[in-house]
Design a protein around this motif. Sequence first.
Motif, PDB file in Angstrom:
ATOM      1  N   MET A   1       0.828  -1.169   0.000  1.00  0.00           N
ATOM      2  CA  MET A   1       0.000   0.000   0.000  1.00  0.00           C
ATOM      3  C   MET A   1       0.887   1.252   0.000  1.00  0.00           C
ATOM      4  O   MET A   1       1.960   1.274   0.586  1.00  0.00           O
ATOM      5  CB  MET A   1      -0.879   0.022   1.246  1.00  0.00           C
ATOM      6  N   VAL A   2       0.360   2.315  -0.653  1.00  0.00           N
ATOM      7  CA  VAL A   2       1.036   3.601  -0.688  1.00  0.00           C
ATOM      8  C   VAL A   2       0.112   4.655  -0.123  1.00  0.00           C
ATOM      9  O   VAL A   2      -1.096   4.453  -0.047  1.00  0.00           O
ATOM     10  CB  VAL A   2       1.454   3.984  -2.127  1.00  0.00           C
ATOM     11  N   GLN A   3       0.677   5.744   0.246  1.00  0.00           N
ATOM     12  CA  GLN A   3      -0.113   6.828   0.815  1.00  0.00           C
ATOM     13  C   GLN A   3      -0.221   7.937  -0.224  1.00  0.00           C
ATOM     14  O   GLN A   3       0.753   8.318  -0.881  1.00  0.00           O
ATOM     15  CB  GLN A   3       0.579   7.334   2.066  1.00  0.00           C
ATOM     16  N   CYS A   4      -1.414   8.478  -0.384  1.00  0.00           N
ATOM     17  CA  CYS A   4      -1.661   9.579  -1.312  1.00  0.00           C
ATOM     18  C   CYS A   4      -0.989  10.816  -0.768  1.00  0.00           C
ATOM     19  O   CYS A   4      -1.108  11.133   0.409  1.00  0.00           O
ATOM     20  CB  CYS A   4      -3.170   9.805  -1.474  1.00  0.00           C
ATOM     21  N   SER A   9      -4.573   9.309   2.309  1.00  0.00           N
ATOM     22  CA  SER A   9      -5.270   8.031   2.456  1.00  0.00           C
ATOM     23  C   SER A   9      -4.402   6.924   1.870  1.00  0.00           C
ATOM     24  O   SER A   9      -3.570   7.154   1.010  1.00  0.00           O
ATOM     25  CB  SER A   9      -6.638   8.023   1.786  1.00  0.00           C
ATOM     26  N   GLU A  10      -4.630   5.713   2.379  1.00  0.00           N
ATOM     27  CA  GLU A  10      -3.886   4.572   1.882  1.00  0.00           C
ATOM     28  C   GLU A  10      -4.562   4.028   0.644  1.00  0.00           C
ATOM     29  O   GLU A  10      -5.770   3.814   0.612  1.00  0.00           O
ATOM     30  CB  GLU A  10      -3.811   3.495   2.975  1.00  0.00           C
ATOM     31  N   VAL A  11      -3.702   3.768  -0.383  1.00  0.00           N
ATOM     32  CA  VAL A  11      -4.212   3.322  -1.685  1.00  0.00           C
ATOM     33  C   VAL A  11      -3.374   2.140  -2.120  1.00  0.00           C
ATOM     34  O   VAL A  11      -2.209   1.990  -1.733  1.00  0.00           O
ATOM     35  CB  VAL A  11      -4.110   4.465  -2.723  1.00  0.00           C
ATOM     36  N   SER A  12      -3.984   1.264  -2.919  1.00  0.00           N
ATOM     37  CA  SER A  12      -3.297   0.074  -3.416  1.00  0.00           C
ATOM     38  C   SER A  12      -2.083   0.482  -4.251  1.00  0.00           C
ATOM     39  O   SER A  12      -2.075   1.516  -4.925  1.00  0.00           O
ATOM     40  CB  SER A  12      -4.277  -0.752  -4.259  1.00  0.00           C
ATOM     41  N   ASP A  13      -1.071  -0.398  -4.234  1.00  0.00           N
ATOM     42  CA  ASP A  13       0.159  -0.152  -5.004  1.00  0.00           C
ATOM     43  C   ASP A  13      -0.118  -0.101  -6.505  1.00  0.00           C
ATOM     44  O   ASP A  13       0.608   0.553  -7.256  1.00  0.00           O
ATOM     45  CB  ASP A  13       1.182  -1.267  -4.754  1.00  0.00           C
ATOM     46  N   LYS A  14      -1.143  -0.811  -6.928  1.00  0.00           N
ATOM     47  CA  LYS A  14      -1.408  -0.930  -8.359  1.00  0.00           C
ATOM     48  C   LYS A  14      -2.322   0.169  -8.879  1.00  0.00           C
ATOM     49  O   LYS A  14      -2.494   0.320 -10.072  1.00  0.00           O
ATOM     50  CB  LYS A  14      -2.016  -2.291  -8.639  1.00  0.00           C
ATOM     51  N   CYS A  18      -5.711   8.181  -6.779  1.00  0.00           N
ATOM     52  CA  CYS A  18      -6.317   8.053  -5.453  1.00  0.00           C
ATOM     53  C   CYS A  18      -7.831   8.006  -5.642  1.00  0.00           C
ATOM     54  O   CYS A  18      -8.381   8.868  -6.335  1.00  0.00           O
ATOM     55  CB  CYS A  18      -5.908   9.244  -4.582  1.00  0.00           C
TER      56      CYS A  18
END
Length: 150
Positions: A1-4, A9-14, A18
């Motif tokens: 997971m990455v952060q916007c 907010s946390e968002v999927s790596d793929k 956002c």
Amino acid sequence: MVQCRECNSEVSDKAKFCPKCRTPLKSNEDTPKSPKIASDKKGGFNPILIVAIIAIVAIVALGAGLLLGGSGDESAPVVNNTTETKNVAEDVNPAPASSNVTYVCSQKSDKFHLPDCEWAQKISPKNKITYNSRDAAISDGRIPCQVCNP
């Protein structure tokens, strides 16, 4: 997971965007460079290249000046285009004493010619003077033509 980076907010790596704020989520490696940075590298002037071009032009101009104009120390060779003339008093083509040869001269010139000389043909009839002998023309101050050599 990455952060916007906008809304945290946390968002999927793929994910590419956002889902909450629609901010692109590409990493710095994937994002294209800004047009300003890209144009600076393509359209900039390389000072080394400019100096090299100026130096080449100066060398070519100097070389052409030396080849075409010389250094200025040398004087141009003198070409002698004169031909040796025979002595005026000497009769090169003496006419027989019994023949009636006339010589032609213009009032506007000091040269006398044989009647069939190309220059005698150009004398206007109103300016034409005739002599019965070569000696008479010479004694009147006339000089023989170098073309017909009377």
